[in-house]
Scaffold this active site. Structure first.
Site, short mmCIF file in Angstrom:
data_model
loop_
_atom_site.label_atom_id
_atom_site.label_comp_id
_atom_site.label_asym_id
_atom_site.label_seq_id
_atom_site.Cartn_x
_atom_site.Cartn_y
_atom_site.Cartn_z
N ASP A 114 0.83 -1.20 0.00
CA ASP A 114 0.00 0.00 0.00
C ASP A 114 0.87 1.25 0.00
OD1 ASP A 114 -2.73 -0.37 -0.22
OD2 ASP A 114 -3.01 -0.87 1.89
N GLU A 213 -14.24 -2.35 -2.08
CA GLU A 213 -14.44 -2.51 -0.64
C GLU A 213 -15.80 -1.98 -0.20
OE1 GLU A 213 -12.30 -1.60 3.67
OE2 GLU A 213 -11.28 -1.08 1.80
#
Length: 419
Positions: A114, A213
């Site tokens: 990330d 998500e």
């Protein structure tokens, strides 16, 4: 004849050596790391892609042994590893540290790191620079960043620099401040349309996959149908190309009430590791406190009797020497205390006498002269203290700088005359 026998002997020796060489076990070849091409093929063949977060060497080893396809070193480490309430506090150095640990433990999975909050929003050039750092210093195979249309240009620049990018849309945890908290997305037609536009923009910019998500399953299915690249769902239903969960959540690592309160509803706990860890720690504490651990079973090292006898005699010599040194130190301390007591008593008596002479003179008392004499006494106290401090580490009387007349003991039987 001799040449024929020699050739036969050489042939026999060659066969013998060859047979011995072939019997030597070869070192196992390192497993081939999952590639981007394999991820695309999984999606084409409709083979579900398995993705899991990992933040350190042990969790990476577990993911590797389990045959996980993609390991994500997520900025969620800020919450499950570092104890923050959001992911926004994670920085590049922390991400690089954890990425290197995961790389050491995960030899087969594709490793995605990330980009933390603040590492790619300012400019595309900064996004490229930090992505290259993730590859060179963190040893990841790809980076992931949040956002859609607004981050398309950064994704394009990063891909052009040679770094693979995974996108992320739907709920974007790094934007929790702007969103007002962690909440699902895509519950209205406008939000659903925005998510689709983000996904298409990320695909066009060159992303090899996209995380969806916390969006409705129907929306995730439709987005997956309209994309040519795989989608990875987390709280998005079963119709995506693959699934990802947070390691700590799915194994039940943390059982603290605060953590249980924020564990996502979509996460299935496949184990309750935290409970076993807690029970083990409590048992360990009890056994240590009760002198049950370590038992003979866990004290496996020994020393031969003859070696122990030699060591014991040597240790007795050390003990005698230590006792002798301790006695010498006590004698020296006693002498020091005696000297200091004498010095203090002498100083008190001397200064008391001078004080009585100066401050309690006969009726012919001169005020200005008395002040001068008091200052002289103070100077003597200061000089005596400094000289003593130079010869000893600690001064023997209170420092005159704090209270210049601390050692002046007045005589209560005499009072200065009134003028």
């Amino acid at each position: 004849m001799k040449e024929s026998r020699l050739n036969s002997l050489v042939s026999v020796l060659n066969r013998f050596v060859s047979s011995k060489i072939h019997r030597i076990p070869l070192a196992p070849e390192p497993p081939k790391r999952v590639s981007l091409a394999q991820i695309r093929k999984f999606a084409v063949d409709r083979k579900p892609i398995v993705m899991l977060t990992a933040y350190d060497y042990p969790s990476a080893v577990h993911a590797d042994l389990a045959g996980i396809d993609i390991v994500l070193v997520g900025d969620s480490l800020g919450m499950v590893e570092l104890g923050h309430d959001t992911t926004q506090f994670v920085d590049m150095d922390q991400m690089l540290h954890h990425c290197r640990a995961v790389f050491a433990g995960a030899r087969r999975p594709l490793i995605v790191g990330d980009l933390p909050f603040g590492s790619y929003e300012v400019s595309d050039d900064e996004a490229v620079r930090n992505s290259i750092r993730m590859v060179k210093e963190g040893h990841v195979n790809a980076v992931k960043l949040e956002g859609g249309v607004r981050r398309a240009s950064a994704v394009r620049k990063i891909v052009e620099s040679g770094v693979a990018v995974m996108g992320h849309t739907g709920l974007t945890p790094q934007s929790v401040s702007a969103l007002g908290g962690f909440r699902p997305s895509g519950k209205t037609s406008d939000e659903a349309t925005s998510i689709l536009e983000d996904a298409l923009a990320l695909q066009k910019a060159g992303a090899f996959a996209i995380v969806l998500e916390c969006i409705p399953e129907r929306l995730a299915e439709r987005v997956t149908e309209l994309l040519d690249i795989p989608t990875i769902g987390i709280g998005a239903g079963s119709k995506t190309s693959g699934q990802v969960l947070v390691y700590h959540d799915m194994v039940g690592m943390l059982t603290h009430p605060h953590h249980a309160k924020v564990t996502p509803r979509f996460c299935k706990k496949y184990a309750h590791v935290g409970e076993y860890i807690n029970d083990a720690l409590i048992q360990y504490k009890e056994e240590v406190e009760q002198n049950k651990f370590p038992s003979r079973e866990f004290a496996p090292y020994s020393i031969p009797d003859e070696e122990w006898d030699r060591f014991y005699e040597l240790s007795r010599q050390f003990e005698k020497q230590s006792n002798s040194d301790e006695k010498k130190d006590k004698v020296a301390d006693n002498n020091t205390v005696l000297e200091e007591t004498k010095f203090i008593n002498y100083t008190e008596c001397s200064l008391s006498a001078e004080y009585n002479t100066v401050c309690h003179p006969e009726p012919t008392w001169n005020k200005n002269k008395t002040v001068d004499m008091i200052m002289l006494v103070a100077k003597k106290v200061q000089t005596a203290t400094i000289e003593r401090a130079e010869s000893r580490v600690q001064p023997l009387i209170p420092c005159p700088d704090v209270h210049p007349f601390a050692m002046l003991v007045p005589n209560p039987t005499r009072r200065p005359p009134t003028t």
